[in-house]
Motif scaffolding. Structure first.
Motif, PDB file in Angstrom:
ATOM      1  N   GLY A 576       0.791  -1.222   0.000  1.00 46.25           N
ATOM      2  CA  GLY A 576       0.000   0.000   0.000  1.00 46.25           C
ATOM      3  C   GLY A 576       0.823   1.271   0.000  1.00 46.25           C
ATOM      4  N   MET A 577       2.101   1.162  -0.240  1.00 47.08           N
ATOM      5  CA  MET A 577       2.995   2.328  -0.248  1.00 47.08           C
ATOM      6  C   MET A 577       2.512   3.380  -1.243  1.00 47.08           C
ATOM      7  SD  MET A 577       7.052   2.370  -1.333  1.00 47.08           S
ATOM      8  CE  MET A 577       6.711   2.303  -3.090  1.00 47.08           C
ATOM      9  N   SER A 578       2.596   4.648  -0.843  1.00 45.61           N
ATOM     10  CA  SER A 578       2.257   5.741  -1.763  1.00 45.61           C
ATOM     11  C   SER A 578       3.532   6.171  -2.487  1.00 45.61           C
ATOM     12  CB  SER A 578       1.642   6.912  -1.001  1.00 45.61           C
ATOM     13  OG  SER A 578       2.509   7.372   0.028  1.00 45.61           O
ATOM     14  N   PHE A 579       3.425   6.277  -3.830  1.00 43.66           N
ATOM     15  CA  PHE A 579       4.609   6.548  -4.659  1.00 43.66           C
ATOM     16  C   PHE A 579       4.331   7.710  -5.593  1.00 43.66           C
ATOM     17  CE2 PHE A 579       6.890   5.529  -8.743  1.00 43.66           C
ATOM     18  CZ  PHE A 579       8.160   5.871  -8.300  1.00 43.66           C
ATOM     19  N   LEU A 580       5.244   8.678  -5.592  1.00 45.34           N
ATOM     20  CA  LEU A 580       5.154   9.836  -6.488  1.00 45.34           C
ATOM     21  C   LEU A 580       6.292   9.768  -7.499  1.00 45.34           C
ATOM     22  CD1 LEU A 580       4.139  12.643  -7.389  1.00 45.34           C
ATOM     23  CD2 LEU A 580       5.565  13.643  -5.569  1.00 45.34           C
ATOM     24  N   ASN A 581       5.928   9.808  -8.770  1.00 46.42           N
ATOM     25  CA  ASN A 581       6.903   9.743  -9.862  1.00 46.42           C
ATOM     26  C   ASN A 581       6.854  11.072 -10.611  1.00 46.42           C
ATOM     27  OD1 ASN A 581       8.644   9.010 -11.885  1.00 46.42           O
ATOM     28  ND2 ASN A 581       7.422   7.304 -12.663  1.00 46.42           N
ATOM     29  N   LEU A 582       7.832  11.946 -10.366  1.00 47.42           N
ATOM     30  CA  LEU A 582       7.892  13.256 -11.002  1.00 47.42           C
ATOM     31  C   LEU A 582       8.730  13.201 -12.273  1.00 47.42           C
ATOM     32  CD1 LEU A 582       8.486  15.375  -7.780  1.00 47.42           C
ATOM     33  CD2 LEU A 582       6.411  15.411  -9.190  1.00 47.42           C
ATOM     34  N   PHE A 583       8.333  13.985 -13.272  1.00 47.67           N
ATOM     35  CA  PHE A 583       8.974  13.905 -14.592  1.00 47.67           C
ATOM     36  C   PHE A 583       8.942  12.442 -15.040  1.00 47.67           C
ATOM     37  CE2 PHE A 583      11.095  17.181 -12.056  1.00 47.67           C
ATOM     38  CZ  PHE A 583      10.910  18.319 -12.822  1.00 47.67           C
ATOM     39  N   CYS A 584       7.746  11.855 -15.000  1.00 44.96           N
ATOM     40  CA  CYS A 584       7.620  10.394 -15.031  1.00 44.96           C
ATOM     41  C   CYS A 584       7.905   9.775 -16.389  1.00 44.96           C
ATOM     42  CB  CYS A 584       6.237   9.983 -14.557  1.00 44.96           C
ATOM     43  SG  CYS A 584       4.908  10.330 -15.752  1.00 44.96           S
ATOM     44  N   TYR A 585       7.942  10.587 -17.482  1.00 45.93           N
ATOM     45  CA  TYR A 585       8.184  10.067 -18.826  1.00 45.93           C
ATOM     46  C   TYR A 585       7.088   9.052 -19.150  1.00 45.93           C
ATOM     47  CZ  TYR A 585      11.017   8.190 -22.754  1.00 45.93           C
ATOM     48  OH  TYR A 585      11.476   7.779 -23.976  1.00 45.93           O
ATOM     49  N   THR A 586       7.387   7.790 -19.447  1.00 49.49           N
ATOM     50  CA  THR A 586       6.367   6.802 -19.781  1.00 49.49           C
ATOM     51  C   THR A 586       5.925   5.977 -18.571  1.00 49.49           C
ATOM     52  OG1 THR A 586       8.079   5.228 -20.451  1.00 49.49           O
ATOM     53  CG2 THR A 586       7.143   6.628 -22.173  1.00 49.49           C
ATOM     54  N   ALA A 587       6.241   6.494 -17.385  1.00 51.83           N
ATOM     55  CA  ALA A 587       5.761   5.926 -16.117  1.00 51.83           C
ATOM     56  C   ALA A 587       6.218   4.491 -15.885  1.00 51.83           C
ATOM     57  CB  ALA A 587       4.238   6.021 -16.041  1.00 51.83           C
ATOM     58  N   THR A 588       7.395   4.137 -16.377  1.00 55.05           N
ATOM     59  CA  THR A 588       7.873   2.765 -16.179  1.00 55.05           C
ATOM     60  C   THR A 588       8.175   2.478 -14.713  1.00 55.05           C
ATOM     61  OG1 THR A 588      10.080   3.549 -16.803  1.00 55.05           O
ATOM     62  CG2 THR A 588       8.774   2.491 -18.509  1.00 55.05           C
ATOM     63  N   ALA A 589       8.706   3.469 -13.976  1.00 58.07           N
ATOM     64  CA  ALA A 589       8.940   3.265 -12.540  1.00 58.07           C
ATOM     65  C   ALA A 589       7.610   3.072 -11.819  1.00 58.07           C
ATOM     66  CB  ALA A 589       9.707   4.444 -11.958  1.00 58.07           C
ATOM     67  N   SER A 590       6.584   3.788 -12.269  1.00 60.88           N
ATOM     68  CA  SER A 590       5.254   3.648 -11.656  1.00 60.88           C
ATOM     69  C   SER A 590       4.685   2.257 -11.898  1.00 60.88           C
ATOM     70  CB  SER A 590       4.308   4.708 -12.221  1.00 60.88           C
ATOM     71  OG  SER A 590       4.798   6.009 -11.986  1.00 60.88           O
ATOM     72  N   VAL A 591       4.928   1.698 -13.094  1.00 59.23           N
ATOM     73  CA  VAL A 591       4.445   0.347 -13.396  1.00 59.23           C
ATOM     74  C   VAL A 591       5.050  -0.657 -12.426  1.00 59.23           C
ATOM     75  CG1 VAL A 591       4.418  -1.499 -15.111  1.00 59.23           C
ATOM     76  CG2 VAL A 591       4.057   0.850 -15.828  1.00 59.23           C
ATOM     77  N   HIS A 592       6.361  -0.553 -12.203  1.00 62.33           N
ATOM     78  CA  HIS A 592       7.025  -1.447 -11.247  1.00 62.33           C
ATOM     79  C   HIS A 592       6.407  -1.309  -9.861  1.00 62.33           C
ATOM     80  CE1 HIS A 592      10.457  -3.298 -13.360  1.00 62.33           C
ATOM     81  NE2 HIS A 592      10.499  -2.189 -14.095  1.00 62.33           N
ATOM     82  N   ALA A 593       6.193  -0.061  -9.434  1.00 64.72           N
ATOM     83  CA  ALA A 593       5.656   0.168  -8.091  1.00 64.72           C
ATOM     84  C   ALA A 593       4.220  -0.340  -7.988  1.00 64.72           C
ATOM     85  CB  ALA A 593       5.726   1.656  -7.765  1.00 64.72           C
ATOM     86  N   ALA A 594       3.402  -0.052  -9.002  1.00 70.97           N
ATOM     87  CA  ALA A 594       1.992  -0.444  -8.961  1.00 70.97           C
ATOM     88  C   ALA A 594       1.833  -1.958  -8.998  1.00 70.97           C
ATOM     89  CB  ALA A 594       1.245   0.194 -10.129  1.00 70.97           C
ATOM     90  N   GLU A 595       2.654  -2.619  -9.831  1.00 68.59           N
ATOM     91  CA  GLU A 595       2.579  -4.081  -9.913  1.00 68.59           C
ATOM     92  C   GLU A 595       2.920  -4.717  -8.565  1.00 68.59           C
ATOM     93  OE1 GLU A 595       3.644  -8.168 -10.427  1.00 68.59           O
ATOM     94  OE2 GLU A 595       5.037  -6.567  -9.816  1.00 68.59           O
ATOM     95  N   ALA A 596       3.772  -4.028  -7.793  1.00 70.27           N
ATOM     96  CA  ALA A 596       4.173  -4.544  -6.476  1.00 70.27           C
ATOM     97  C   ALA A 596       3.222  -4.117  -5.369  1.00 70.27           C
ATOM     98  CB  ALA A 596       5.587  -4.069  -6.155  1.00 70.27           C
ATOM     99  N   GLY A 597       2.165  -3.362  -5.711  1.00 71.65           N
ATOM    100  CA  GLY A 597       1.142  -3.038  -4.714  1.00 71.65           C
ATOM    101  C   GLY A 597       1.085  -1.591  -4.295  1.00 71.65           C
ATOM    102  N   ALA A 598       1.921  -0.717  -4.825  1.00 69.29           N
ATOM    103  CA  ALA A 598       1.921   0.690  -4.434  1.00 69.29           C
ATOM    104  C   ALA A 598       0.774   1.438  -5.113  1.00 69.29           C
ATOM    105  CB  ALA A 598       3.247   1.337  -4.788  1.00 69.29           C
ATOM    106  N   VAL A 599       0.406   2.560  -4.508  1.00 66.00           N
ATOM    107  CA  VAL A 599      -0.560   3.486  -5.105  1.00 66.00           C
ATOM    108  C   VAL A 599       0.248   4.643  -5.689  1.00 66.00           C
ATOM    109  CG1 VAL A 599      -2.530   4.992  -4.704  1.00 66.00           C
ATOM    110  CG2 VAL A 599      -2.341   2.834  -3.447  1.00 66.00           C
TER     111      VAL A 599
END
Length: 737
Positions: A576-599
């Motif tokens: 349930g970790m909250s994750f902020l991705n600034l200057f996210c480009y194609t949000a690949t870091a967000s995909v990793h975080a979301a797949e692992a359960g982060a918001v």
């Protein structure tokens, strides 16, 4: 001005493309003219009116036939006007005819061709008013064209006797994608020796025929058809000295010769092309040329070239105008195209080969004796016509290794890199990795391998035919290196890559790497709008879309792989970790975080890249409604942010437009403020991961007192980038306890 008398011997100028003056001189002599000299303007000659008409009707090489009207030395604008005004223009054309001025040349007193044309026009109009009380009108599509040449103080005025360009034969209304002027096509055929072969009844094949210009010009020669026979308008029709009866008699003669020539012609013509649109244009052009019954067109790739055995035995010529890399992105696919041309034409070993190219390096794979080469110009491109003789023993040898000469050093370095990096990629299940990054300064390219996850079965990181792609980025060479030398090195790289890596040339994509500004980095690079190189690749437990062709970057920064995997690891450890991705480009870091359960909250100013990010979520079956995608200036958004996050990742550009930062973000100058604002958005115990690709970056720790800063750059640079450890700088930052 010359006297207007059909029995008079006139002086003429035939203009032409650069490099064909000598064969145009031969043609004019054969048509009855007497050549006086060749200059940069074309061929100067003299002849009576009948011969001039004959040249207009039968010349395959001339661009325009010009009749000199007046010549004088001038030193200022007023003299240009006066010299033009003194010509008795009423003896040249009627005031009822429309006219236009084509002005060429510049001097200190006239440095604008439009201004020069205006002065000539004014002088002609004023002379007509003086002599007749009326004036001719000016029109873009005029009856009469007056050409003015002003060079080194000499003003030369000509009546355009032929009218619009003589390359306009009347058959080509659909030019195709890369049209070749008819006059230049005819020059290639003459230089290659086609007229003699046609006279002997030999055949012609164009395996990359495009809109059919070479085929049609060759057919006109073989059938003894005057190239000007179908022209609808001629400049001399509005000339005061025009002898219509004489002209029509020559046209009637040409029509009789056409009928006889078509009946007697034994040559056969074959055109092939892989592009259906090109063949459609060629078919339409053929229907207007009168040669449709004699030219066979077929959609066929060069490696599938087929000609009947009886045609091959009778002999002939293969001629083509293949693409030669006017655009950088075309080069990877062109080297094998020329190799395929050589292989395909080996079924006709006795035939003559002629290749028109602007890149002779690509032609090195044609292993036939080079009989002749001619320097020509196609538009603004310097080109060569290469004429090869019959195949010899060397021609049938197996394809030679391209690893020879200076490029051998590059090939050896790449081989040295590949062994450990491929072993590591297989062990770590890494699907996309860097294999070379300007390790040798003279070969300044970066080469990345991407594996298509949709085409790979079994263990990730293994090789499978058709799944691997190479993304080659050429760094712009310094000005101290000659452009020709830099291009030769790049061609050498592209030539050896398939041999060293085993990845075919049609799976190699080439781009030039240079700094982009404004919105250019977000814009599509392909002209047709199609996404031709988009496919998913694996990274850790997720898939992400990469696009090798359509944008400057691919959608995945490979050097940040360890950081993205670290983000996923932290998300697993903190459900349930909250994750902020600034200057996210194609949000690949967000995909990793979301797949692992982060918001996740992903912020970027580009709608294109945010849309790409959503598609990455969809690719992994992640519900985007549970995550936030924000299109905003990350700087402004961060300044206004009131939320707090467990983990923030920030990888800002080195430079960027921003209203908040006086219009420009300078990461070295502004990183302190950025870090302070980001840390203010962290929850207690939260972490900011700050990264930058500025090679000379130095973090100002004193200005960031009160923060715990850990430099993890060495750890964050992956194994495949270890030869360039300063590829980026990375820091883990928290509030000090």
């Amino acid at each position: 001005m010359q006297n207007l008398d059909s029995s008079t011997i006139y002086h003429w100028l035939a203009s032409c493309s650069k490099g064909i003056e000598s064969i145009l001189s031969n043609e004019i002599n054969e048509l009855g003219g007497e050549v006086e000299r060749e200059t940069h303007l074309g061929v100067h000659w003299k002849a009576d009116l009948e011969t001039a008409y004959r040249v207009c009707l039968w010349s395959r090489l001339a661009s325009r036939i010009l009749l000199p009207v007046h010549e004088s030395q001038v030193s200022n604008v007023d003299q240009v006007y006066e010299e033009t005004r003194q010509v008795d223009w009423t003896h040249v054309f009627s005031p009822s005819s429309t006219f236009r001025i084509d002005f060429h040349g510049r001097t200190d007193f006239i440095n604008n061709t439009q201004f020069g044309a205006q002065k000539i026009k004014d002088a002609i109009v004023d002379r007509f008013r003086l002599d007749t009380g009326t004036r001719p009108n000016v029109d873009k599509n005029a009856d009469v064209r007056i050409e003015a040449q002003l060079r080194k103080g000499k003003l030369a005025l000509y009546y355009n006797f032929s009218g619009s360009g003589m390359h306009r034969r009347g058959y080509r209304l659909q030019p195709g994608l890369a049209p070749l002027k008819e006059t230049l096509a005819a020059a290639l055929l003459v230089r290659a020796g086609w007229p003699a072969l046609a006279a002997a009844g030999k055949h012609l094949v164009d395996p990359m025929c495009g809109s059919g210009t070479l085929l049609i010009e060759a057919g006109l020669m073989a059938a003894d058809i005057a190239p000007g026979l179908n022209r609808q308008q001629h400049g001399f029709e509005h000339w005061r000295g025009h002898d219509r009866k004489l002209w029509l008699s020559l046209v009637d003669e040409a029509r009789l010769r056409r009928t006889a020539g078509l009946e007697a012609m034994n040559s056969r013509f074959y055109g092939f092309d892989i592009d259906a649109r090109q063949l459609e244009a060629a078919t339409a052009n053929l229907s207007r040329s009168g040669l449709a019954a004699h030219i066979h067109l077929e959609r066929r790739s060069i490696d599938q070239l087929r000609v009947s055995k009886d045609v091959i035995e009778e002999g002939g010529m293969v001629i083509c105008n293949p693409p030669y890399g006017e655009r950088l992105s075309e080069l990877p696919q062109l080297a094998p195209l020329y190799q395929q041309f050589h292989d395909a034409t080996m079924q006709m070993p006795e035939w003559k080969l002629a290749v028109f190219t602007g890149n002779t390096d690509l032609s090195r794979v044609i292993r036939r004796p080079l009989d002749k080469q001619y320097n020509l110009v196609n538009g603004q491109i310097e080109t060569k016509l290469l004429v090869f003789g019959a195949a010899d023993e060397r021609s049938s040898l197996p394809k030679m290794s391209m690893i020879r000469g200076p490029v051998e050093a590059f090939a050896n370095r790449l081989k040295k890199n590949l062994k450990p990096v491929q072993k590591w990629a297989k062990r770590e299940s890494v699907s996309s990795y860097r294999m070379y990054d300007q390790d040798l300064p003279e070969y300044a390219v970066a080469i990345d391998c991407y594996i298509d996850a949709a085409k790979v079965s079994g263990q990730q990181g293994t090789s499978q035919s058709g799944a691997e792609w190479l993304h080659v980025q050429e760094y712009v060479p310094p000005k101290t290196i000659e452009e020709a030398k830099a291009e030769r090195r790049l061609l050498d790289v592209l030539a050896v890559l398939p041999e060293v890596t085993g990845i075919p040339a049609d799976h190699i994509v080439l781009k030039r790497r240079e700094r982009q500004s404004g919105k250019r980095q977000y814009e599509k690079r392909s002209s047709d709008g199609l996404i031709r190189h988009r496919f998913p690749t694996m990274e850790g437990r997720v898939q992400v879309w990469v696009n090798l062709k359509d944008y400057l970057d691919t959608g995945l920064f490979l050097d940040h792989r360890p950081t993205r995997l670290e983000i996923a690891k932290r998300a697993v450890a903190q459900p349930g970790m909250s994750f902020l991705n600034l200057f996210c480009y194609t949000a690949t870091a967000s995909v990793h975080a979301a797949e692992a359960g982060a918001v996740c909250t992903s912020v970027d100013m580009s709608r294109t890249y945010l849309g790409w990010g959503r598609e990455n979520f969809d690719l992994n079956g992640i519900d985007t409604s549970k995550h936030e995608f924000v299109q905003a200036d990350a700087l402004q958004w961060l300044a206004d942010c009131s939320q707090q996050y467990d983990l923030i990742f920030m990888d800002p550009p080195t430079f960027s437009n921003s209203k908040r930062m006086e219009g420009v973000l300078d990461i070295q100058r502004d990183h302190v403020l950025l870090i302070q604002q980001a840390v203010a958005c962290l929850k207690p115990g939260g972490t900011l991961i700050f990264s930058t690709n500025l090679r000379k970056f130095a973090i100002e720790e004193e200005a960031l007192s009160g923060l715990s800063i850990r430099n993890v750059s060495k750890w964050s640079v992956p194994f495949d980038y270890s030869r360039r450890p300063n590829i980026h700088h990375c820091f883990h930052i928290q509030m000090a306890e």
